[in-house]
Design an enzyme around this catalytic site. Structure first.
Site, short mmCIF file in Angstrom:
data_model
loop_
_atom_site.label_atom_id
_atom_site.label_comp_id
_atom_site.label_asym_id
_atom_site.label_seq_id
_atom_site.Cartn_x
_atom_site.Cartn_y
_atom_site.Cartn_z
N SER A 100 0.85 -1.20 0.00
CA SER A 100 0.00 0.00 0.00
C SER A 100 0.88 1.24 0.00
O SER A 100 0.66 2.17 -0.79
CB SER A 100 -0.88 0.02 1.25
OG SER A 100 -1.45 -1.24 1.48
N THR A 101 1.88 1.25 0.88
CA THR A 101 2.80 2.38 0.99
C THR A 101 3.52 2.61 -0.33
O THR A 101 3.86 3.73 -0.67
CB THR A 101 3.85 2.07 2.08
OG1 THR A 101 3.17 1.62 3.24
CG2 THR A 101 4.71 3.27 2.40
N TYR B 209 -1.51 -11.01 2.59
CA TYR B 209 -1.56 -9.61 3.04
C TYR B 209 -3.00 -9.26 3.41
O TYR B 209 -3.84 -9.05 2.54
CB TYR B 209 -1.02 -8.70 1.93
CG TYR B 209 -0.99 -7.22 2.24
CD1 TYR B 209 -1.20 -6.70 3.52
CD2 TYR B 209 -0.73 -6.29 1.24
CE1 TYR B 209 -1.16 -5.35 3.78
CE2 TYR B 209 -0.68 -4.92 1.49
CZ TYR B 209 -0.91 -4.46 2.76
OH TYR B 209 -0.86 -3.11 3.02
N LYS C 64 0.84 -11.15 6.67
CA LYS C 64 1.11 -9.76 7.05
C LYS C 64 -0.21 -9.29 7.62
O LYS C 64 -1.18 -9.04 6.90
CB LYS C 64 1.52 -8.94 5.83
CG LYS C 64 1.62 -7.47 6.09
CD LYS C 64 2.35 -6.81 4.95
CE LYS C 64 1.91 -5.38 4.69
NZ LYS C 64 1.69 -4.57 5.87
N GLY D 272 1.05 -4.89 11.49
CA GLY D 272 1.00 -3.92 10.40
C GLY D 272 0.51 -2.54 10.75
O GLY D 272 0.33 -1.72 9.87
N ASP E 277 1.88 0.53 12.84
CA ASP E 277 3.17 0.81 13.48
C ASP E 277 3.04 1.36 14.91
O ASP E 277 3.95 1.21 15.72
CB ASP E 277 3.97 1.79 12.62
CG ASP E 277 4.08 1.32 11.17
OD1 ASP E 277 3.52 0.25 10.85
OD2 ASP E 277 4.71 2.02 10.37
N SER F 226 5.26 1.25 7.14
CA SER F 226 5.81 2.33 6.32
C SER F 226 6.68 3.29 7.10
O SER F 226 7.66 3.81 6.58
CB SER F 226 4.67 3.08 5.64
OG SER F 226 3.62 3.31 6.53
C1 NAY Z 1 2.06 -1.65 3.12
O1 NAY Z 1 1.62 -2.56 2.45
O2 NAY Z 1 2.58 -0.67 2.63
C2 NAY Z 1 1.97 -1.73 4.57
O3 NAY Z 1 2.75 -2.36 5.20
C3 NAY Z 1 0.92 -1.05 5.25
C4 NAY Z 1 1.24 -0.74 6.69
C5 NAY Z 1 0.85 0.67 6.92
N1 NAY Z 1 -0.61 0.78 6.80
C6 NAY Z 1 -1.15 1.54 5.87
C7 NAY Z 1 -2.65 1.58 5.85
O4 NAY Z 1 -0.51 2.17 5.09
O5 NAY Z 1 2.70 1.08 8.31
C8 NAY Z 1 1.31 1.14 8.28
C9 NAY Z 1 0.83 2.57 8.53
O6 NAY Z 1 1.29 3.43 7.51
C10 NAY Z 1 1.32 3.09 9.88
O7 NAY Z 1 0.85 2.26 10.90
C11 NAY Z 1 0.88 4.52 10.15
O8 NAY Z 1 -0.51 4.61 10.19
#
Ligand code: NAY
Length: 290
Positions: free
Chosen positions: A44-45, A133, A161, A185, A187, A204
């Site tokens: 997603s990131t 995921y 994940k 997942g 953070d 992320s």
């Molecule tokens: C990805 O697939 O990029 C992830 O790992 C998603 C994990 C992130 N969730 C989202 C919705 O982006 O790292 C988390 C999130 O950015 C963090 O907890 C801050 O909200």
């Protein structure tokens, strides 16, 4: 496959093309400066759901070329188009990625049987380790313990994940499937995930908070709960700020201020306004003073 892994951002040029140089800098920053244990590419990131197949394929090539065998690499190859997912999965396998990961198929309200057949088909046709995921907050797909169990029973499915926030379910899953790997997942709940049985986390914000996350993870391995809690609270100040501005945009802005060419967002994501940039810059100061 355990420990702290960064869900990698993807730097784009202003015209939406892949920023090769920036991508390499982001990879180097995570490996050399943050010292994370692995990278999760195209999640997603990574904005991969906004990319076409050729760009996703190029992304996987560049990251592997830059990272080599330094850290664990997981390629998120999931797509609503099964043939595309399989092609990307086979490419990642040939490139030498340690594992594949695939988002639960989204948008349509697929039945669990349909979701299961998606994983069966990808794993049969790629024959490479697969991390499911699950991110209900974005896909709307909630799975029960039995559902997760059925997916974990598919040959080559090595873990989940788990961007699900139901921690008692996670504890139960780890009890039932101790040999499978589970990644937290969200953070701001890293501590809670690990205590609840996760083997690590994929997130992320570790592009900025990788060192703290690693220290927190190590503290928990040594049963230093107070130290771990302090680290989580410290991290959460930054994470809350990022969430209020926009996590991915803020990541890119802060990295750029730190000298890493994190590039632009992919349309239709918006760039930060000047005011948001000012707020995001406060994170640079917080990190520098920590
Ligand atoms: C990805 O697939 O990029 C992830 O790992 C998603 C994990 C992130 N969730 C989202 C919705 O982006 O790292 C988390 C999130 O950015 C963090 O907890 C801050 O909200």
């Amino acid at each position: 496959m355990k420990g702290i892994m960064t869900a990698l951002i993807t730097p784009f040029n202003e015209d939406g093309t892949l920023n090769d140089k920036g991508l390499r800098e982001v990879v180097r920053h995570n490996i050399d400066v943050m010292g994370v244990d692995g990278l999760y590419i195209g999640g997603s990131t990574g904005e991969s759901f906004l990319m076409d197949e050729a760009m996703r394929s190029e992304l996987l090539k560049i990251v592997k070329e830059e990272a080599g065998d330094a850290v664990t690499l997981i390629a998120q190859i999931g797509s609503l188009n099964i043939e595309e997912a399989i092609r990307l999965g086979n490419e990642a396998k040939e490139l030498g990625y340690d594992a594949l990961s695939a988002i639960t198929p989204y948008y349509y309200k697929f039945s669990f049987e349909e979701i299961k057949s998606y994983y069966e088909r990808i794993t049969e046709e790629t024959n490479h380790p697969m991390v499911v995921y699950s991110i209900p907050v974005l896909t709307g797909t909630q799975m029960t313990i039995d559902d997760y169990g059925e997916l974990l029973a598919i040959p080559n499915v090595v873990g989940v994940k788990y961007s699900d926030t139901n921690l008692s379910r996670l504890t139960k899953l780890k009890e039932l499937y101790p040999d499978k790997v589970f990644y937290g997942g969200a953070d701001d709940m890293l501590l809670q995930y690990i205590i609840s049985g996760a083997d690590g986390a994929i997130g992320s914000t570790y592009s900025l908070l990788g060192k703290q996350a690693k220290a927190l993870f190590d503290a928990l391995q040594n049963s230093e709960l107070k130290e771990a809690k302090n680290l989580q609270l410290e991290m959460n100040q930054v994470i809350a700020k990022m969430e209020s501005i926009g996590v991915y945009q803020t990541l890119k802005h802060v990295l750029k201020e730190q000298g890493v060419d994190a590039g632009f967002m992919k349309f239709p994501f918006k760039e930060l306004t000047d005011d948001e940039k000012r707020q995001a810059s406060e994170i640079v100061d917080i990190l520098a003073s920590g």
